[in-house]
Design an enzyme around this catalytic site. Structure first.
Site, mmCIF file in Angstrom:
data_model
loop_
_atom_site.group_PDB
_atom_site.id
_atom_site.type_symbol
_atom_site.label_atom_id
_atom_site.label_comp_id
_atom_site.label_asym_id
_atom_site.label_seq_id
_atom_site.Cartn_x
_atom_site.Cartn_y
_atom_site.Cartn_z
ATOM 1 N N ALA A 10 0.837 -1.208 0.000
ATOM 2 C CA ALA A 10 0.000 0.000 0.000
ATOM 3 C C ALA A 10 0.865 1.248 0.000
ATOM 4 O O ALA A 10 2.022 1.218 0.401
ATOM 5 C CB ALA A 10 -0.903 0.008 1.232
ATOM 6 N N ASP A 12 0.783 4.400 2.035
ATOM 7 C CA ASP A 12 0.148 4.977 3.228
ATOM 8 C C ASP A 12 0.243 6.496 3.140
ATOM 9 O O ASP A 12 1.345 7.056 3.111
ATOM 10 C CB ASP A 12 0.857 4.512 4.504
ATOM 11 C CG ASP A 12 0.659 3.020 4.776
ATOM 12 O OD1 ASP A 12 -0.287 2.439 4.217
ATOM 13 O OD2 ASP A 12 1.450 2.460 5.560
ATOM 14 N N ARG A 27 -8.871 22.020 4.819
ATOM 15 C CA ARG A 27 -7.574 22.395 4.312
ATOM 16 C C ARG A 27 -6.549 21.488 4.992
ATOM 17 O O ARG A 27 -6.522 21.402 6.221
ATOM 18 C CB ARG A 27 -7.274 23.858 4.643
ATOM 19 C CG ARG A 27 -6.679 24.590 3.497
ATOM 20 C CD ARG A 27 -6.700 26.079 3.708
ATOM 21 N NE ARG A 27 -7.823 26.726 3.034
ATOM 22 C CZ ARG A 27 -7.952 26.839 1.704
ATOM 23 N NH1 ARG A 27 -7.030 26.354 0.900
ATOM 24 N NH2 ARG A 27 -8.985 27.446 1.178
ATOM 25 N N ARG A 88 -3.236 -0.307 -3.720
ATOM 26 C CA ARG A 88 -4.171 0.485 -2.906
ATOM 27 C C ARG A 88 -3.449 1.614 -2.175
ATOM 28 O O ARG A 88 -2.242 1.561 -1.926
ATOM 29 C CB ARG A 88 -4.884 -0.422 -1.891
ATOM 30 C CG ARG A 88 -3.941 -0.998 -0.875
ATOM 31 C CD ARG A 88 -4.554 -2.149 -0.103
ATOM 32 N NE ARG A 88 -3.470 -2.743 0.700
ATOM 33 C CZ ARG A 88 -3.477 -2.842 2.023
ATOM 34 N NH1 ARG A 88 -4.507 -2.459 2.720
ATOM 35 N NH2 ARG A 88 -2.438 -3.373 2.652
ATOM 36 N N LEU A 217 -0.087 -9.234 22.940
ATOM 37 C CA LEU A 217 -1.161 -8.836 23.852
ATOM 38 C C LEU A 217 -1.241 -7.329 23.995
ATOM 39 O O LEU A 217 -1.589 -6.823 25.063
ATOM 40 C CB LEU A 217 -0.908 -9.457 25.240
ATOM 41 C CG LEU A 217 -0.595 -10.961 25.303
ATOM 42 C CD1 LEU A 217 -0.124 -11.350 26.698
ATOM 43 C CD2 LEU A 217 -1.824 -11.766 24.906
ATOM 44 N N ASP A 253 4.130 -5.280 13.495
ATOM 45 C CA ASP A 253 5.109 -5.455 12.416
ATOM 46 C C ASP A 253 6.540 -5.374 12.967
ATOM 47 O O ASP A 253 7.419 -6.130 12.548
ATOM 48 C CB ASP A 253 4.898 -4.399 11.319
ATOM 49 C CG ASP A 253 3.471 -4.442 10.770
ATOM 50 O OD1 ASP A 253 2.848 -5.522 10.820
ATOM 51 O OD2 ASP A 253 2.984 -3.394 10.313
HETATM 52 N N1 LIG Z 1 1.031 0.694 24.569
HETATM 53 C C1 LIG Z 1 2.054 -0.171 24.463
HETATM 54 N N2 LIG Z 1 3.126 -0.058 25.282
HETATM 55 C C2 LIG Z 1 4.163 -0.906 25.181
HETATM 56 N N3 LIG Z 1 4.247 -1.886 24.276
HETATM 57 C C3 LIG Z 1 3.217 -2.055 23.428
HETATM 58 C C4 LIG Z 1 2.073 -1.194 23.467
HETATM 59 N N4 LIG Z 1 1.211 -1.598 22.484
HETATM 60 C C5 LIG Z 1 1.817 -2.644 21.867
HETATM 61 N N5 LIG Z 1 3.013 -2.926 22.418
HETATM 62 C C6 LIG Z 1 3.960 -3.975 22.000
HETATM 63 O O1 LIG Z 1 3.739 -4.261 20.649
HETATM 64 C C7 LIG Z 1 3.478 -5.655 20.468
HETATM 65 C C8 LIG Z 1 2.534 -5.840 19.301
HETATM 66 O O2 LIG Z 1 1.335 -5.119 19.562
HETATM 67 P P1 LIG Z 1 -0.098 -5.687 19.197
HETATM 68 O O3 LIG Z 1 -0.414 -6.867 20.052
HETATM 69 O O4 LIG Z 1 -1.019 -4.523 19.272
HETATM 70 O O5 LIG Z 1 0.139 -6.169 17.701
HETATM 71 P P2 LIG Z 1 -0.818 -6.131 16.427
HETATM 72 O O6 LIG Z 1 -2.237 -6.064 16.869
HETATM 73 O O7 LIG Z 1 -0.406 -7.252 15.577
HETATM 74 O O8 LIG Z 1 -0.390 -4.756 15.748
HETATM 75 P P3 LIG Z 1 -0.437 -4.300 14.191
HETATM 76 O O9 LIG Z 1 -1.407 -3.165 14.170
HETATM 77 O O10 LIG Z 1 0.936 -3.849 13.878
HETATM 78 O O11 LIG Z 1 -0.857 -5.491 13.377
HETATM 79 C C9 LIG Z 1 2.949 -6.121 21.811
HETATM 80 O O12 LIG Z 1 3.185 -7.517 21.977
HETATM 81 C C10 LIG Z 1 3.729 -5.268 22.778
HETATM 82 O O13 LIG Z 1 4.996 -5.867 23.054
HETATM 83 MG MG LIG Z 2 -0.682 -7.551 13.519
#
Ligand SMILES: Nc1ncnc2c1ncn2[C@@H]1O[C@H](COP(=O)(O)OP(=O)(O)OP(=O)(O)O)[C@@H](O)[C@H]1O
Ligand SMILES: [Mg+2]
Length: 309
Positions: A10, A12, A27, A88, A217, A253
């Site tokens: 993409a 962005d 704007r 896209r 998580l 990512d």
């Molecule tokens: N607010 C935060 N503070 C610290 N670490 C974070 C925070 N949010 C995410 N992370 C780190 O980033 C990692 C990946 O985040 P997440 O679980 O949201 O992945 P995702 O949903 O696959 O994200 P993406 O949008 O890139 O696909 C988590 O396992 C954590 O280590």
């Molecule tokens: Mg992801």
């Protein structure tokens, strides 16, 4: 080299506005463009760490050309397979506090183009230590695409990471990826909420075909089920003591980038997870989604806690 594959690359585009007000004209104060898509983001993060990388995938039309030239300007080697359809754009409108997104549907890929991509993948995969398959599939690409690509990588003896969602993830799992990295939503969509929580859900994903599993998580870090150097399976929980403020888009990512690098270098799992937590946090801390603050990565790394459960 770490080979990333982005089938739905993409452009962005981020518009900065003072306030977003529906049913009015705005704007735009600033326009920023970046090459995007999950695999492309993984490649950019790896390049920022001086890790040799090659960004492959599909890119078409003038938007595809723009994606390729932006990658080149960032110094990221690319080998995108050209397609006739227009890649896209994802438009994010940011008022500083919040962001509103518009995701274009992307191109339709023909059977001949998909065959060309598979041939290009066969050419590149032999030079790779690790292959990262990441993101959604554009229309026209068969639902079993990731299974096909994983079978090619496996036949070549290359290690594989799959970061996908829904049916493409399920179909890919059957081909036995070395590692998958679902987030909680992707986990739920795949195996629901089994009794026994995340560890039981991880076991269910392993039964679908993955060798190792890292579940991210959000701010709570990640849980990994993986085979360690001792040949035994371990379950680790890795996290930072505090949640960070910032933009979590693209944190997953950065997490995948760290896991790919650890896999390519044979880093021990506890250190791999330390890197993954610190690098994904460095993505949250970075002002631009999908990039990392390398100094922040080094600063945060010592404060990551790893617990075996
Ligand atoms: N607010 C935060 N503070 C610290 N670490 C974070 C925070 N949010 C995410 N992370 C780190 O980033 C990692 C990946 O985040 P997440 O679980 O949201 O992945 P995702 O949903 O696959 O994200 P993406 O949008 O890139 O696909 C988590 O396992 C954590 O280590
Ligand atoms: Mg992801």
């Amino acid at each position: 080299v770490i080979l990333t594959l982005t089938l739905n690359a993409a452009l962005d585009v981020t518009y900065a506005v003072r306030a977003l007000i529906p049913r009015t004209a705005h704007r735009v104060d600033d326009v920023a463009e970046r090459a995007g898509g999950k695999g492309v983001n993984v490649a950019r993060v790896l390049h920022a760490l001086d890790e040799p990388v090659l960004a492959a995938g599909l890119a078409g039309g003038t938007t595809g050309e723009r994606i390729r030239s932006l990658l080149t300007a960032d110094g990221v080697p690319e080998a995108m397979t050209p397609i006739a359809g227009e890649s896209r754009r994802t438009i994010s409108v940011s008022d500083g506090a919040d962001s509103t997104g518009f995701w274009e549907p992307g191109p339709v890929v023909s059977a001949a183009e998909w065959a060309r991509l598979l041939a290009a993948f066969r050419d590149h995969v032999g030079r790779a230590a690790v292959v990262v398959l990441a993101g959604s599939l554009p229309r026209g690409v068969p639902a079993g695409a990731y299974g096909e690509l994983l079978a090619v990588a496996r036949a070549t003896g290359v290690s594989t990471i799959l970061d996908a969602d829904g049916e493409p993830l399920r179909a890919g799992l059957a081909a036995g990826p070395d590692l998958v990295k679902p987030n909680l939503d992707e986990l739920d969509a795949l195996v629901g909420h089994p009794d026994g929580g995340v560890p039981a859900a991880i076991d269910a994903i392993r039964r679908l075909g993955a060798r190792d599993v890292v579940v991210s998580l959000g701010a709570d870090g990640m849980v990994a089920s993986a085979v360690g150097r001792d040949g035994a399976r371990h379950v680790w929980q890795a996290r930072l003591p505090d949640r960070l403020a910032g933009n979590p888009t693209g944190a997953g990512d950065a997490c995948v980038a760290a896991l790919a690098r650890g896999m390519a270098r044979g880093v021990a799992w506890p250190d791999r997870l330390r890197d993954a937590v610190a690098l994904s946090a460095a993505a949250v801390a970075a002002p631009v989604a999908g990039s990392v603050e390398v100094a922040e990565y080094h600063r945060l790394r010592p404060s990551v806690t790893i617990e075996e459960t």
